[in-house]
Design a protein around this motif. Structure first.
Motif, PDB file in Angstrom:
ATOM      1  N   SER A   1       0.794  -1.227   0.000  1.00 37.43           N
ATOM      2  CA  SER A   1       0.000   0.000   0.000  1.00 37.43           C
ATOM      3  C   SER A   1       0.829   1.282   0.000  1.00 37.43           C
ATOM      4  CB  SER A   1      -0.928   0.012   1.223  1.00 37.43           C
ATOM      5  OG  SER A   1      -0.177  -0.086   2.429  1.00 37.43           O
ATOM      6  N   LEU A   2       2.129   1.163   0.177  1.00 37.61           N
ATOM      7  CA  LEU A   2       3.001   2.341   0.232  1.00 37.61           C
ATOM      8  C   LEU A   2       4.163   2.183  -0.754  1.00 37.61           C
ATOM      9  CD1 LEU A   2       3.305   2.759   4.123  1.00 37.61           C
ATOM     10  CD2 LEU A   2       1.969   4.219   2.586  1.00 37.61           C
ATOM     11  N   PRO A   3       4.767   3.287  -1.163  1.00 41.67           N
ATOM     12  CA  PRO A   3       5.931   3.204  -2.066  1.00 41.67           C
ATOM     13  C   PRO A   3       7.204   2.836  -1.304  1.00 41.67           C
ATOM     14  CG  PRO A   3       5.457   5.497  -1.564  1.00 41.67           C
ATOM     15  CD  PRO A   3       4.365   4.698  -0.922  1.00 41.67           C
ATOM     16  N   ILE A   4       7.231   1.611  -0.778  1.00 42.57           N
ATOM     17  CA  ILE A   4       8.379   1.150  -0.010  1.00 42.57           C
ATOM     18  C   ILE A   4       8.768  -0.250  -0.468  1.00 42.57           C
ATOM     19  CG2 ILE A   4       7.803   2.489   2.058  1.00 42.57           C
ATOM     20  CD1 ILE A   4       6.666  -0.108   3.291  1.00 42.57           C
ATOM     21  N   SER A   5      10.001  -0.622  -0.176  1.00 42.46           N
ATOM     22  CA  SER A   5      10.470  -1.989  -0.386  1.00 42.46           C
ATOM     23  C   SER A   5      10.858  -2.561   0.969  1.00 42.46           C
ATOM     24  CB  SER A   5      11.675  -2.013  -1.335  1.00 42.46           C
ATOM     25  OG  SER A   5      12.766  -1.297  -0.769  1.00 42.46           O
ATOM     26  N   VAL A   6      10.482  -3.803   1.200  1.00 39.44           N
ATOM     27  CA  VAL A   6      10.797  -4.502   2.444  1.00 39.44           C
ATOM     28  C   VAL A   6      11.726  -5.661   2.097  1.00 39.44           C
ATOM     29  CG1 VAL A   6       9.890  -5.774   4.417  1.00 39.44           C
ATOM     30  CG2 VAL A   6       8.586  -3.857   3.464  1.00 39.44           C
ATOM     31  N   ARG A   7      12.924  -5.646   2.658  1.00 41.38           N
ATOM     32  CA  ARG A   7      13.914  -6.687   2.368  1.00 41.38           C
ATOM     33  C   ARG A   7      14.301  -7.404   3.660  1.00 41.38           C
ATOM     34  NH1 ARG A   7      18.816  -3.955  -0.483  1.00 41.38           N
ATOM     35  NH2 ARG A   7      18.356  -2.337   1.051  1.00 41.38           N
ATOM     36  N   TYR A   8      14.337  -8.716   3.576  1.00 39.34           N
ATOM     37  CA  TYR A   8      14.747  -9.549   4.707  1.00 39.34           C
ATOM     38  C   TYR A   8      16.172 -10.044   4.442  1.00 39.34           C
ATOM     39  CZ  TYR A   8       9.915  -9.807   6.409  1.00 39.34           C
ATOM     40  OH  TYR A   8       8.665  -9.504   6.902  1.00 39.34           O
ATOM     41  N   PHE A   9      17.128  -9.566   5.227  1.00 44.85           N
ATOM     42  CA  PHE A   9      18.492 -10.053   5.107  1.00 44.85           C
ATOM     43  C   PHE A   9      18.655 -11.344   5.910  1.00 44.85           C
ATOM     44  CE2 PHE A   9      18.653  -5.584   4.147  1.00 44.85           C
ATOM     45  CZ  PHE A   9      19.439  -5.555   3.002  1.00 44.85           C
ATOM     46  N   THR A  10      18.013 -11.378   7.062  1.00 44.06           N
ATOM     47  CA  THR A  10      17.863 -12.598   7.860  1.00 44.06           C
ATOM     48  C   THR A  10      16.532 -12.447   8.576  1.00 44.06           C
ATOM     49  OG1 THR A  10      18.751 -11.839   9.988  1.00 44.06           O
ATOM     50  CG2 THR A  10      20.355 -12.532   8.331  1.00 44.06           C
ATOM     51  N   ARG A  11      16.134 -13.462   9.314  1.00 49.82           N
ATOM     52  CA  ARG A  11      14.897 -13.320  10.086  1.00 49.82           C
ATOM     53  C   ARG A  11      15.055 -12.310  11.194  1.00 49.82           C
ATOM     54  NH1 ARG A  11      14.387 -17.972  14.407  1.00 49.82           N
ATOM     55  NH2 ARG A  11      16.539 -18.586  14.717  1.00 49.82           N
ATOM     56  N   TYR A  12      16.313 -11.942  11.529  1.00 57.29           N
ATOM     57  CA  TYR A  12      16.570 -10.971  12.592  1.00 57.29           C
ATOM     58  C   TYR A  12      16.742  -9.551  12.052  1.00 57.29           C
ATOM     59  CZ  TYR A  12      17.676 -15.207  15.234  1.00 57.29           C
ATOM     60  OH  TYR A  12      17.619 -16.435  15.829  1.00 57.29           O
ATOM     61  N   TRP A  13      16.857  -9.395  10.739  1.00 60.00           N
ATOM     62  CA  TRP A  13      17.175  -8.080  10.185  1.00 60.00           C
ATOM     63  C   TRP A  13      16.282  -7.777   8.989  1.00 60.00           C
ATOM     64  CZ3 TRP A  13      20.214  -4.232  11.989  1.00 60.00           C
ATOM     65  CH2 TRP A  13      20.384  -3.135  11.146  1.00 60.00           C
ATOM     66  N   VAL A  14      15.433  -6.744   9.120  1.00 56.39           N
ATOM     67  CA  VAL A  14      14.537  -6.322   8.051  1.00 56.39           C
ATOM     68  C   VAL A  14      14.863  -4.873   7.716  1.00 56.39           C
ATOM     69  CG1 VAL A  14      12.127  -6.023   7.343  1.00 56.39           C
ATOM     70  CG2 VAL A  14      12.741  -7.845   8.941  1.00 56.39           C
ATOM     71  N   SER A  15      14.929  -4.596   6.414  1.00 54.02           N
ATOM     72  CA  SER A  15      15.216  -3.233   5.955  1.00 54.02           C
ATOM     73  C   SER A  15      14.036  -2.710   5.158  1.00 54.02           C
ATOM     74  CB  SER A  15      16.469  -3.220   5.067  1.00 54.02           C
ATOM     75  OG  SER A  15      16.663  -1.942   4.507  1.00 54.02           O
ATOM     76  N   VAL A  16      13.563  -1.514   5.534  1.00 52.38           N
ATOM     77  CA  VAL A  16      12.457  -0.860   4.823  1.00 52.38           C
ATOM     78  C   VAL A  16      12.997   0.406   4.203  1.00 52.38           C
ATOM     79  CG1 VAL A  16      10.169   0.184   5.058  1.00 52.38           C
ATOM     80  CG2 VAL A  16      10.784  -1.793   6.465  1.00 52.38           C
ATOM     81  N   GLY A  17      12.843   0.511   2.877  1.00 48.24           N
ATOM     82  CA  GLY A  17      13.358   1.670   2.159  1.00 48.24           C
ATOM     83  C   GLY A  17      12.300   2.296   1.283  1.00 48.24           C
ATOM     84  N   HIS A  18      12.495   3.579   0.971  1.00 47.32           N
ATOM     85  CA  HIS A  18      11.573   4.302   0.085  1.00 47.32           C
ATOM     86  C   HIS A  18      11.812   3.827  -1.341  1.00 47.32           C
ATOM     87  CE1 HIS A  18       9.399   7.519  -1.915  1.00 47.32           C
ATOM     88  NE2 HIS A  18       8.943   7.927  -0.737  1.00 47.32           N
ATOM     89  N   ALA A  19      10.736   3.470  -2.036  1.00 44.92           N
ATOM     90  CA  ALA A  19      10.859   2.945  -3.385  1.00 44.92           C
ATOM     91  C   ALA A  19      10.461   3.967  -4.438  1.00 44.92           C
ATOM     92  CB  ALA A  19      10.000   1.689  -3.550  1.00 44.92           C
ATOM     93  N   GLY A  20      10.112   5.173  -4.003  1.00 46.68           N
ATOM     94  CA  GLY A  20       9.660   6.195  -4.940  1.00 46.68           C
ATOM     95  C   GLY A  20      10.800   6.928  -5.604  1.00 46.68           C
TER      96      GLY A  20
END
Length: 315
Positions: free
Chosen positions: A296-315
């Protein structure tokens, strides 16, 4: 019983932690970190303690974190601070009563992502949020709850109403005046919110006066002072039903709340953090919430491990 990680292992874990506060790891860094974690159970134990400190302390203050991420002396000072805290287990307040290790002996507690409802002898209903620890001390003189860490919601019982009902935190005492209220313990303050009736809030410092809060009011309590009264909405206590309700809230704040209910770190870049979010989210399904936010938002969600999630602006 497994031995605690030694200083060298803590130093390595703290080094990874400080590095990952700067920016999401590259694939090579992620692989190197995963190999390190998997190579020895003590490495995973040390990393878990770094995560536990982050959650217990309410996350690293932004200004300190920002300075820690720059090369040189400031980064080394933050690394030293993490090692001191990890090595002693001390997280402020009283070293004998209110430490991470001391929470093991709390009367009632919850783990990360766990919520719990308890009914006390006087009919009081006590809700414990994620990673919370409390002691319950009832006697002939008073009904006392000691909040060691985390967040609670209290609906006071009627039995023994002639005895004062008090919640004690590291920052002061909150006396219920026939009420329903919540408290959340941060590293340097306690947030109080009243849903029904009134409470009397008294900082630890005897020289600071008390204040009575009415239903719909909240306040941040420090040991030496009281903050300004602010509105407190019933939606802020939706966690007792497993929900997070937000209205036009920065994504960075929403992710900060979600991070309380999962192990590891959710990193959010500055662009994504400013996006505004409204909705109702399930606290027991944080991965699904992240997927819905990405849809629903202009973002990307990346899982590097189950302990580390990165959310970045995709616009």
């Amino acid at each position: 019983m497994a031995m605690a990680p030694d200083r060298q292992v803590f130093e390595a874990a703290a080094g990874w932690y400080v590095q990952f506060q700067a920016e999401p790891p590259t694939p090579a860094q992620q692989q190197a970190w995963q190999r390190w974690v998997d190579s020895n159970p003590a490495h995973l134990a040390a990393w878990n303690q770094m995560e536990q400190m982050q959650r217990h302390l309410g996350a690293m203050p932004r200004d300190l974190a920002r300075r820690a991420l720059t090369p040189g002396q400031n980064r080394r000072q933050m690394l030293k601070l993490l090692l001191i805290v990890a090595g002693t287990g001390y997280v402020g307040w009283n070293a004998q009563k209110y430490t991470t290790l001391g929470n093991v002996w709390a009367d009632y507690s919850t783990k990360v992502g766990q919520r719990r409802k308890i009914e006390l002898a006087d009919g009081t209903q006590l809700h414990l949020n994620t990673q919370t620890a409390v002691d319950v001390l009832f006697d002939d003189q008073q009904r006392l709850i000691r909040l060691r860490s985390g967040e609670i919601l209290v609906s006071t019982g009627k039995l023994g109403a002639q005895r004062p009902f008090i919640v004690e935190t590291r920052d002061g005492r909150i006396q219920a005046l026939g009420t329903r209220f919540s408290l959340q313990q941060f590293s340097g303050s306690t947030r109080v919110g009243v849903l029904e009736d009134r409470v009397n809030v008294q900082p630890t410092s005897a020289s600071t006066g008390s204040r009575i809060l009415q239903a719909g009011e909240g306040i941040d309590l420090r040991s030496d002072r009281l903050g300004a009264i602010h509105p407190y909405r019933s939606s802020q206590a939706a966690w007792i039903n497993g929900q997070l309700i937000v209205l036009d809230t920065p994504l960075g704040e929403v992710l900060g709340e979600l991070a309380r209910y999962r192990s590891g770190v959710i990193h959010c870049d500055a662009g994504a953090a400013k996006l505004r979010v409204s909705g109702t989210f399930r606290l027991d399904a944080t991965d699904a919430v992240l997927a819905n936010l990405q849809a629903s938002l202009p973002i990307s969600v990346r899982y590097f491990t189950r302990y580390w999630v990165s959310v970045g602006h995709a616009g």
